[in-house]
Design a protein around this motif. Structure first.
Motif, PDB file in Angstrom:
ATOM      1  N   GLY A 172       5.074   6.323  -4.940  1.00  0.00           N
ATOM      2  CA  GLY A 172       6.145   5.339  -5.079  1.00  0.00           C
ATOM      3  C   GLY A 172       5.654   4.105  -5.810  1.00  0.00           C
ATOM      4  N   SER A 173       6.561   3.183  -6.054  1.00  0.00           N
ATOM      5  CA  SER A 173       6.219   2.014  -6.864  1.00  0.00           C
ATOM      6  C   SER A 173       5.408   0.973  -6.109  1.00  0.00           C
ATOM      7  CB  SER A 173       7.505   1.376  -7.407  1.00  0.00           C
ATOM      8  OG  SER A 173       8.358   1.015  -6.325  1.00  0.00           O
ATOM      9  N   LEU A 174       5.645   0.825  -4.813  1.00  0.00           N
ATOM     10  CA  LEU A 174       4.920  -0.176  -4.027  1.00  0.00           C
ATOM     11  C   LEU A 174       3.543   0.338  -3.627  1.00  0.00           C
ATOM     12  CD1 LEU A 174       7.680  -1.591  -1.628  1.00  0.00           C
ATOM     13  CD2 LEU A 174       6.642  -2.734  -3.602  1.00  0.00           C
ATOM     14  N   ALA A 175       2.554  -0.558  -3.676  1.00  0.00           N
ATOM     15  CA  ALA A 175       1.194  -0.194  -3.239  1.00  0.00           C
ATOM     16  C   ALA A 175       1.162  -0.066  -1.720  1.00  0.00           C
ATOM     17  CB  ALA A 175       0.196  -1.264  -3.696  1.00  0.00           C
ATOM     18  N   PRO A 176       0.236   0.733  -1.175  1.00  0.00           N
ATOM     19  CA  PRO A 176       0.143   0.881   0.289  1.00  0.00           C
ATOM     20  C   PRO A 176       0.022  -0.455   1.015  1.00  0.00           C
ATOM     21  CG  PRO A 176      -1.215   2.518  -0.796  1.00  0.00           C
ATOM     22  CD  PRO A 176      -0.708   1.621  -1.873  1.00  0.00           C
ATOM     23  N   LYS A 177      -0.664  -1.410   0.408  1.00  0.00           N
ATOM     24  CA  LYS A 177      -0.840  -2.711   1.061  1.00  0.00           C
ATOM     25  C   LYS A 177       0.495  -3.423   1.235  1.00  0.00           C
ATOM     26  CE  LYS A 177      -2.880  -6.035  -1.213  1.00  0.00           C
ATOM     27  NZ  LYS A 177      -3.930  -6.870  -1.861  1.00  0.00           N
ATOM     28  N   ASP A 178       1.392  -3.230   0.253  1.00  0.00           N
ATOM     29  CA  ASP A 178       2.703  -3.866   0.315  1.00  0.00           C
ATOM     30  C   ASP A 178       3.649  -3.145   1.279  1.00  0.00           C
ATOM     31  OD1 ASP A 178       1.881  -5.731  -1.556  1.00  0.00           O
ATOM     32  OD2 ASP A 178       2.534  -4.484  -3.247  1.00  0.00           O
ATOM     33  N   LYS A 179       3.266  -1.961   1.704  1.00  0.00           N
ATOM     34  CA  LYS A 179       4.060  -1.226   2.698  1.00  0.00           C
ATOM     35  C   LYS A 179       3.428  -1.309   4.089  1.00  0.00           C
ATOM     36  CE  LYS A 179       6.066   2.371  -0.273  1.00  0.00           C
ATOM     37  NZ  LYS A 179       6.195   3.848  -0.447  1.00  0.00           N
ATOM     38  N   ASP A 180       2.393  -2.177   4.239  1.00  0.00           N
ATOM     39  CA  ASP A 180       1.644  -2.279   5.500  1.00  0.00           C
ATOM     40  C   ASP A 180       1.023  -0.943   5.881  1.00  0.00           C
ATOM     41  OD1 ASP A 180       2.081  -5.007   5.939  1.00  0.00           O
ATOM     42  OD2 ASP A 180       4.040  -4.630   6.828  1.00  0.00           O
ATOM     43  N   GLU A 181       0.551  -0.195   4.876  1.00  0.00           N
ATOM     44  CA  GLU A 181      -0.075   1.104   5.123  1.00  0.00           C
ATOM     45  C   GLU A 181      -1.522   1.123   4.633  1.00  0.00           C
ATOM     46  OE1 GLU A 181       2.392   4.106   3.374  1.00  0.00           O
ATOM     47  OE2 GLU A 181       3.892   4.018   4.981  1.00  0.00           O
ATOM     48  N   SER A 182      -2.160  -0.046   4.632  1.00  0.00           N
ATOM     49  CA  SER A 182      -3.558  -0.110   4.198  1.00  0.00           C
ATOM     50  C   SER A 182      -4.456   0.754   5.068  1.00  0.00           C
ATOM     51  CB  SER A 182      -4.050  -1.566   4.252  1.00  0.00           C
ATOM     52  OG  SER A 182      -3.322  -2.365   3.352  1.00  0.00           O
ATOM     53  N   ASP A 183      -4.120   0.868   6.352  1.00  0.00           N
ATOM     54  CA  ASP A 183      -4.933   1.674   7.262  1.00  0.00           C
ATOM     55  C   ASP A 183      -4.959   3.146   6.850  1.00  0.00           C
ATOM     56  OD1 ASP A 183      -5.401  -0.554   8.720  1.00  0.00           O
ATOM     57  OD2 ASP A 183      -4.036  -0.081  10.354  1.00  0.00           O
TER      58      ASP A 183
ATOM     59  N   HIS B 173       5.583  -9.405   7.717  1.00  0.00           N
ATOM     60  CA  HIS B 173       5.612  -7.954   7.551  1.00  0.00           C
ATOM     61  C   HIS B 173       6.395  -7.619   6.277  1.00  0.00           C
ATOM     62  CE1 HIS B 173       3.917  -7.040  11.538  1.00  0.00           C
ATOM     63  NE2 HIS B 173       4.550  -8.143  11.914  1.00  0.00           N
ATOM     64  N   HIS B 174       5.756  -6.899   5.368  1.00  0.00           N
ATOM     65  CA  HIS B 174       6.314  -6.703   4.037  1.00  0.00           C
ATOM     66  C   HIS B 174       7.640  -5.942   4.044  1.00  0.00           C
ATOM     67  CE1 HIS B 174       2.018  -7.470   3.141  1.00  0.00           C
ATOM     68  NE2 HIS B 174       2.501  -8.069   2.077  1.00  0.00           N
ATOM     69  N   LEU B 175       7.747  -4.925   4.878  1.00  0.00           N
ATOM     70  CA  LEU B 175       8.945  -4.092   4.850  1.00  0.00           C
ATOM     71  C   LEU B 175      10.106  -4.713   5.609  1.00  0.00           C
ATOM     72  CD1 LEU B 175       7.410  -0.508   5.271  1.00  0.00           C
ATOM     73  CD2 LEU B 175       8.174  -1.632   3.180  1.00  0.00           C
TER      74      LEU B 175
END
Length: 483
Positions: free
Chosen positions: A201-212, A367-369
């Motif tokens: 997808g277009s959003l980076a994992p960090k911007d989706k709070d999925e850095s973990d 929280h980004h989302l």
């Protein structure tokens, strides 16, 4: 400790400080194991949710049930054999994945993206001057807080000899550095990727709070399917292996140091095994609940070492290397460390502080989302390390203070309610308690001497002979009578 014939990490504590103090020290050790198991299960759940595209909570529960089941069935054998498989799987699986991820067209040069913004902010990052003490505090927490763990002593104390235990430890230290390299590279790759060119997808994992979840995301979306499958399988194997080790170590400490040594010294081997099986299930359920409630792998990773660092690490230093500490000092150290640490609060557990250390600030987290805004107090003062040092000094100071007060006659011997200074035949002292459990009930005073593997210089300089020597002088009775 291997030469002395101990079975768990808590044995020397119970020998010197008594059964009740050993029970108190079990609590932070247990919490550390549960937080660590929760972090492991959360990581495994994230990995499985990426692989098979199911709800992350469901994948956490499934992962926990699998780990608990084969730990119940296999015990230490399951830990030993899965560890061997883990080493090969994680090393091969991740190293095979790195070249494919690096060569993906969506990935920029990780050398350039370390300091320059290409698709995302530079992955190398920087430390603000006002955060220097905070980083130093967490550095010592993760380094020194990783020492007093039953998961580690589980391996050391089951080694065939003290020499082998030492060699194993040093090899593992270098092995950890080597094993960490592919994970660091994959993290750098994730921060150097134009995710708009991928199936993610277009959003980076960090911007989706999925850095973990960056490791399974990179393997899934930047590698060919067959490489992705192999790499994610390696991660799953490694995580599952760590989960069973942690759950087993917590249950073994409870079964031996709490159930057997404190309540049922005559318990049979079969009874102890059943107690371990029940506690494996209970502790596994607690870790699963924590993984579901907290969610953050990184946060749980920090928490797992926190109380272990503040409370158990200074106690371990005292019991092994400081001559003359006693139960009164141990209790004081426990209270000092716990109050100073809990007083600083813990954002991951929504625990507000009641001690505001110098330099504290209120931090805003968005929280980004969802767009939700959360405020919490950040302690920039290195209060965790200060709590640890205060705990250590309290142990030494109160031990020598009570020793002086009782032996000088300023306090009557009848007030030695913990039987830690003047009593020659204490019910709390573990000298006559079985520390090596087998059918013949060998007790400490009957154990055959074992030659220590430490060099003479090291042993003479750093070793607390009251606890570690194998002759009669090591018994707390002799220690009290000499004093």
């Amino acid at each position: 400790m291997r030469s002395r014939g101990y079975v768990t990490m808590l044995d020397p504590f119970q020998q010197l400080y008594g059964k009740r103090m050993g029970g108190l020290l079990f609590i932070p050790a247990l919490m550390g194991e549960i937080f660590w198991s929760a972090a492991i299960l959360s990581a495994l759940g994230a990995t499985l949710s990426v692989i098979v595209d199911i709800n992350i909570n469901m994948s956490v529960v499934i992962s926990a049930l699998i780990a608990i089941f084969y730990t119940l069935v296999g015990g230490l054998y399951s830990v030993a054999y899965t560890d061997v498989v883990q080493l090969f799987c994680i090393f091969l699986g991740l190293w095979i994945s790195v070249p494919f991820a690096l060569s993906n067209p969506a990935v920029s040069d990780i050398g350039l993206s370390a300091k320059e913004e290409i698709y995302q902010s530079p992955w190398l990052g920087n430390i603000k001057p006002e955060d220097n003490w905070l980083w130093a505090d967490n550095f010592f927490l993760l380094m020194l807080g990783g020492i007093p763990w039953q998961v580690y002593f589980q391996r050391v104390l089951s080694a065939s000899s003290a020499t082998y235990a030492q060699v194993l430890s040093f090899i593992a230290a270098f092995g950890c550095l080597v094993m960490a390299v592919p994970s660091v590279l994959i993290g750098a790759i994730g921060a150097s990727t134009d995710w708009n060119q991928t199936t993610y997808g277009s959003l980076a994992p960090k911007d989706k709070d999925e850095s973990d979840m960056i490791l399974p995301i990179v393997l899934q979306h930047l590698c060919p399917p067959y490489i992705s499958f192999f790499g994610l399988g390696a991660v799953s194997a490694a995580v599952m292996s760590s989960a069973d080790s942690s759950i087993l170590s917590a249950s073994s400490m409870f079964a031996r140091n709490i159930y057997q040594l404190a309540f049922r010294q005559s318990a049979s081997d079969t009874e102890i095994v059943w107690v371990m099986r029940i506690t494996i299930f209970v502790f596994g359920a607690l870790a699963t609940a924590m993984a579901l409630l907290t969610g953050s792998v990184y946060g749980l990773w920090y928490l797992s070492s926190d109380l272990v660092y503040v409370i158990i690490f200074p106690q371990l230093l005292s019991v092994l290397f400081v001559k003359g500490t006693n139960t009164y000092g141990s209790v004081a150290a426990y209270i000092f460390g716990l109050l100073l640490r809990i007083g600083g609060g813990e954002p991951y557990l929504k625990l507000p502080p009641f001690i505001y250390y110098p330099g504290w600030v209120t931090v805003e987290r968005v929280h980004h989302l969802t767009g939700d805004v959360e405020f919490f107090v950040q302690q920039r003062f290195p209060f965790k390390s200060v709590s640890m040092v205060a705990s250590f000094l309290a142990n030494v100071a109160f031990s020598y203070l009570t020793k002086y007060l009782f032996e000088s006659g300023m306090l009557s011997h009848k007030y030695d309610f913990l039987d830690a200074v003047v009593s020659k035949h204490s019910k709390e002292i573990m000298d006559k308690t079985t520390l090596v459990s087998n059918h013949d009930n060998i007790i400490l005073s009957e154990m055959a001497p074992v030659r220590q593997a430490l060099g003479a210089t090291i042993a003479g300089t750093f070793t607390n002979t009251e606890v570690l020597s194998d002759d009669g002088e090591s018994s707390p009775e002799s220690f009290h009578s000499d004093n």
